[in-house]
Design an enzyme around this catalytic site. Sequence first.
Site, short mmCIF file in Angstrom:
data_model
loop_
_atom_site.label_atom_id
_atom_site.label_comp_id
_atom_site.label_asym_id
_atom_site.label_seq_id
_atom_site.Cartn_x
_atom_site.Cartn_y
_atom_site.Cartn_z
N HIS A 47 0.84 -1.20 0.00
CA HIS A 47 0.00 0.00 0.00
C HIS A 47 0.88 1.26 0.00
O HIS A 47 2.10 1.19 0.16
CB HIS A 47 -0.90 0.01 1.23
CG HIS A 47 -0.12 -0.03 2.51
ND1 HIS A 47 0.40 -1.20 3.00
CD2 HIS A 47 0.27 0.94 3.37
CE1 HIS A 47 1.05 -0.94 4.12
NE2 HIS A 47 1.00 0.36 4.36
N THR A 50 3.71 5.59 -3.26
CA THR A 50 4.94 5.61 -4.07
C THR A 50 5.98 4.57 -3.63
O THR A 50 6.06 4.19 -2.46
CB THR A 50 5.60 7.01 -3.97
OG1 THR A 50 5.76 7.36 -2.60
CG2 THR A 50 4.79 8.07 -4.68
N ARG A 51 6.77 4.16 -4.62
CA ARG A 51 7.94 3.31 -4.39
C ARG A 51 9.04 3.77 -5.36
O ARG A 51 8.73 4.32 -6.42
CB ARG A 51 7.65 1.84 -4.72
CG ARG A 51 6.64 1.15 -3.82
CD ARG A 51 7.19 0.91 -2.43
NE ARG A 51 6.30 0.09 -1.63
CZ ARG A 51 5.22 0.52 -0.98
NH1 ARG A 51 4.88 1.79 -1.04
NH2 ARG A 51 4.47 -0.31 -0.28
N LYS A 269 9.06 12.28 1.60
CA LYS A 269 9.16 11.01 2.34
C LYS A 269 10.63 10.67 2.55
O LYS A 269 11.39 10.58 1.59
CB LYS A 269 8.47 9.93 1.51
CG LYS A 269 8.51 8.55 2.11
CD LYS A 269 7.30 7.71 1.67
CE LYS A 269 7.50 6.92 0.41
NZ LYS A 269 6.34 6.06 0.11
N HIS A 273 15.87 2.29 6.53
CA HIS A 273 15.68 1.03 5.81
C HIS A 273 15.59 -0.19 6.75
O HIS A 273 15.74 -1.32 6.29
CB HIS A 273 16.80 0.87 4.78
CG HIS A 273 16.64 -0.32 3.88
ND1 HIS A 273 15.44 -0.69 3.31
CD2 HIS A 273 17.54 -1.23 3.44
CE1 HIS A 273 15.63 -1.77 2.57
NE2 HIS A 273 16.88 -2.12 2.63
N CYS A 316 4.31 0.40 7.33
CA CYS A 316 4.36 -0.59 6.26
C CYS A 316 5.27 -1.72 6.74
O CYS A 316 6.10 -1.49 7.63
CB CYS A 316 4.94 0.08 5.01
SG CYS A 316 4.91 -0.95 3.52
N LYS A 349 9.32 -2.86 -7.39
CA LYS A 349 9.77 -2.54 -8.76
C LYS A 349 9.87 -3.77 -9.64
O LYS A 349 9.84 -3.70 -10.85
CB LYS A 349 11.11 -1.78 -8.71
CG LYS A 349 12.25 -2.63 -8.18
CD LYS A 349 13.56 -1.86 -8.06
CE LYS A 349 13.67 -1.07 -6.79
NZ LYS A 349 13.55 -1.88 -5.54
C1 LIG Z 1 8.06 1.35 3.73
C2 LIG Z 1 8.34 0.50 2.53
C3 LIG Z 1 9.05 1.04 1.49
C4 LIG Z 1 9.36 0.27 0.38
N1 LIG Z 1 10.01 0.84 -0.65
C5 LIG Z 1 10.21 0.15 -1.79
C6 LIG Z 1 10.74 0.80 -2.92
O1 LIG Z 1 11.04 1.98 -2.88
N2 LIG Z 1 10.89 0.08 -4.05
C7 LIG Z 1 10.55 -1.23 -4.13
O2 LIG Z 1 10.74 -1.82 -5.21
N3 LIG Z 1 10.02 -1.87 -3.07
C8 LIG Z 1 9.84 -1.21 -1.92
N4 LIG Z 1 9.26 -1.82 -0.84
C9 LIG Z 1 8.99 -3.24 -0.88
C10 LIG Z 1 7.70 -3.63 -1.57
O3 LIG Z 1 6.68 -2.72 -1.26
C11 LIG Z 1 7.37 -5.06 -1.16
O4 LIG Z 1 8.49 -5.89 -1.49
C12 LIG Z 1 6.14 -5.59 -1.85
O5 LIG Z 1 5.06 -4.71 -1.69
C13 LIG Z 1 5.80 -6.96 -1.30
O6 LIG Z 1 4.60 -7.38 -1.89
P1 LIG Z 1 3.91 -8.76 -1.53
O7 LIG Z 1 2.84 -8.94 -2.55
O8 LIG Z 1 4.95 -9.82 -1.38
O9 LIG Z 1 3.30 -8.56 -0.05
P2 LIG Z 1 1.95 -7.87 0.44
O10 LIG Z 1 1.72 -6.58 -0.23
O11 LIG Z 1 1.98 -7.87 1.93
O12 LIG Z 1 0.81 -8.84 -0.05
C14 LIG Z 1 0.51 -10.06 0.60
C15 LIG Z 1 -1.00 -10.17 0.62
O13 LIG Z 1 -1.35 -11.47 1.09
C16 LIG Z 1 -2.53 -11.35 1.85
N5 LIG Z 1 -2.67 -12.52 2.70
C17 LIG Z 1 -1.84 -12.91 3.70
N6 LIG Z 1 -2.31 -14.01 4.31
C18 LIG Z 1 -3.47 -14.34 3.69
C19 LIG Z 1 -4.42 -15.37 3.89
N7 LIG Z 1 -4.30 -16.28 4.86
N8 LIG Z 1 -5.49 -15.43 3.06
C20 LIG Z 1 -5.64 -14.50 2.07
N9 LIG Z 1 -4.78 -13.49 1.86
C21 LIG Z 1 -3.70 -13.40 2.66
C22 LIG Z 1 -2.27 -10.07 2.64
O14 LIG Z 1 -3.42 -9.52 3.21
C23 LIG Z 1 -1.64 -9.18 1.59
O15 LIG Z 1 -2.60 -8.40 0.90
C24 LIG Z 1 8.94 -1.08 0.31
C25 LIG Z 1 8.20 -1.63 1.35
C26 LIG Z 1 7.89 -0.84 2.47
C27 LIG Z 1 7.11 -1.46 3.59
O1 LIG Z 2 13.60 -0.84 -3.20
C1 LIG Z 2 14.03 0.29 -3.16
O2 LIG Z 2 14.44 0.87 -4.15
C2 LIG Z 2 14.05 1.01 -1.83
C3 LIG Z 2 15.43 1.39 -1.49
C4 LIG Z 2 15.52 1.99 -0.15
C5 LIG Z 2 14.85 1.17 0.87
C6 LIG Z 2 13.46 0.80 0.49
N1 LIG Z 2 13.46 0.20 -0.81
#
Ligand SMILES: Cc1cc2nc3c(=O)[nH]c(=O)nc-3n(C[C@H](O)[C@H](O)[C@H](O)COP(=O)(O)OP(=O)(O)OC[C@H]3O[C@@H](n4cnc5c(N)ncnc54)[C@H](O)[C@@H]3O)c2cc1C
Ligand SMILES: O=C(O)[C@@H]1CCCCN1
Length: 387
Positions: A47, A50-51, A269, A273, A316, A349
């Site tokens: 959620h 931005t990323r 923002k 890390h 997050c 990304k």
């Molecule tokens: C503060 C922050 C900054 C970041 N910055 C960057 C960035 O700049 N660039 C970048 O590339 N990445 C960045 N990231 C990382 C990136 O956002 C994550 O790697 C990515 O969103 C992970 O996605 P996901 O689908 O694995 O997890 P999630 O988005 O957590 O999705 C998992 C989903 O599974 C669902 N779920 C879990 N258990 C169950 C269940 N039992 N039944 C049904 N549904 C379930 C959850 O509700 C959730 O919706 C950042 C992350 C954070 C927190």
């Molecule tokens: O994936 C990224 O690009 C960023 C770098 C800085 C820390 C959070 N994630």
Amino acid sequence: MSSQEYDCIVIGAGIQGSCTAYYLAKNNQKTLLLEQFVLPHARGSSHGQTRIIRKAYDEDYYVRMMDESYGLWAELEKEAGVKLHSRTGLLMLGPENGRDYPRYKQTLQRSRVPTVLLRREEFSQHIPNFNLTDGDGALVDTTAGVLYADKALRTIQRLFQLRGGEIKDGQKVSDISPGPVATVTTATGAYRTKSLVITAGPWVNSLLAYTGLGLPLKVEKINVCYWREKVPGSYSIHKRFPCFIQVEPLESKHHIYGLPSNEYPGLMKVCYHVGKDADPDERDRQTDRSDIEILQRYISRCMPGLVPVPAVVESCLYTTTPDTHFVLDRHPTHSNIVIGAGFSGHGFKFGPLVGKILYELSTGQVPSHDLTPFKISRFQGPSKSAL
Ligand SMILES: Cc1cc2nc3c(=O)[nH]c(=O)nc-3n(C[C@H](O)[C@H](O)[C@H](O)COP(=O)(O)OP(=O)(O)OC[C@H]3O[C@@H](n4cnc5c(N)ncnc54)[C@H](O)[C@@H]3O)c2cc1C
Ligand SMILES: O=C(O)[C@@H]1CCCCN1
């Protein structure tokens, strides 16, 4: 209770599960995407507005993967008719003789990523309102920019549905029964599938437990901090102020990073890390703010145009592996279960590429990238598997 059969069920509608579901549906697989919360939600990792998107990595394979991922993002933008990212560049800063900065610089140069090295004497002309630390080098990955995360997630889910995919949200998976045809149970249904993809973010281990597997993952709560510009707009995306990553800052062991002001006009923002361990179901009970003190010191020293008191703090979750590389693999005993996990705070990304790779794995194809760094078997010791 209904019992329907799918070619593939994807558990978790974050960026990785949504992208995987999209590529499955695009390739004519009858696909169900299950999500525990009602969409959209802000309780996982995908959620927020931005990323960062960038090619600046210290491992060559991430640079190669990003070459493809940029192309896939562009295809998605074209298919949806929606702009999902803006190019701002990424400023990398760090000790010239340190551990990290020289490695990023070498990888970028070796991989011929369009990069501008900034000399100290010209730094402030290119990057106003920023103090370069003594001994630090600075470079700009000009391919980099800001991904519009919430918009991207909504867009990909919509494209998945347009291609015939089914999303059932508000349906927490409460059991998995593995087998050649696996059964996935929620409070309102039981669904049968030839192939299962688990992309459950911070909850992945509670789902893997139904399959006899545990991964060595750490869930961390990140305080997502926004800081007020003293002169509104001075760090704005509209002026193409870059994203930045400061490696080895004087204030701390871990990176500090920032994105230009955009979603909350007048607020930039800037985050740390690393966060403190958290239970994803009890996220709000983790109230540690020691990272904010580190950020205040850094901002006071390096970003004189920001008020060093956070104006907004959101949260997050990171799900981090011991080596911070992803898990993209088949389940060690149930080959029709595919796992995408441990994105360690840098997975967004790669979303479309991760989706394509998990689709390839779940349909028995040879994946289009070498997945050696992402294998489950790299984890040694008792946490490797409970099997
Ligand atoms: C503060 C922050 C900054 C970041 N910055 C960057 C960035 O700049 N660039 C970048 O590339 N990445 C960045 N990231 C990382 C990136 O956002 C994550 O790697 C990515 O969103 C992970 O996605 P996901 O689908 O694995 O997890 P999630 O988005 O957590 O999705 C998992 C989903 O599974 C669902 N779920 C879990 N258990 C169950 C269940 N039992 N039944 C049904 N549904 C379930 C959850 O509700 C959730 O919706 C950042 C992350 C954070 C927190
Ligand atoms: O994936 C990224 O690009 C960023 C770098 C800085 C820390 C959070 N994630």
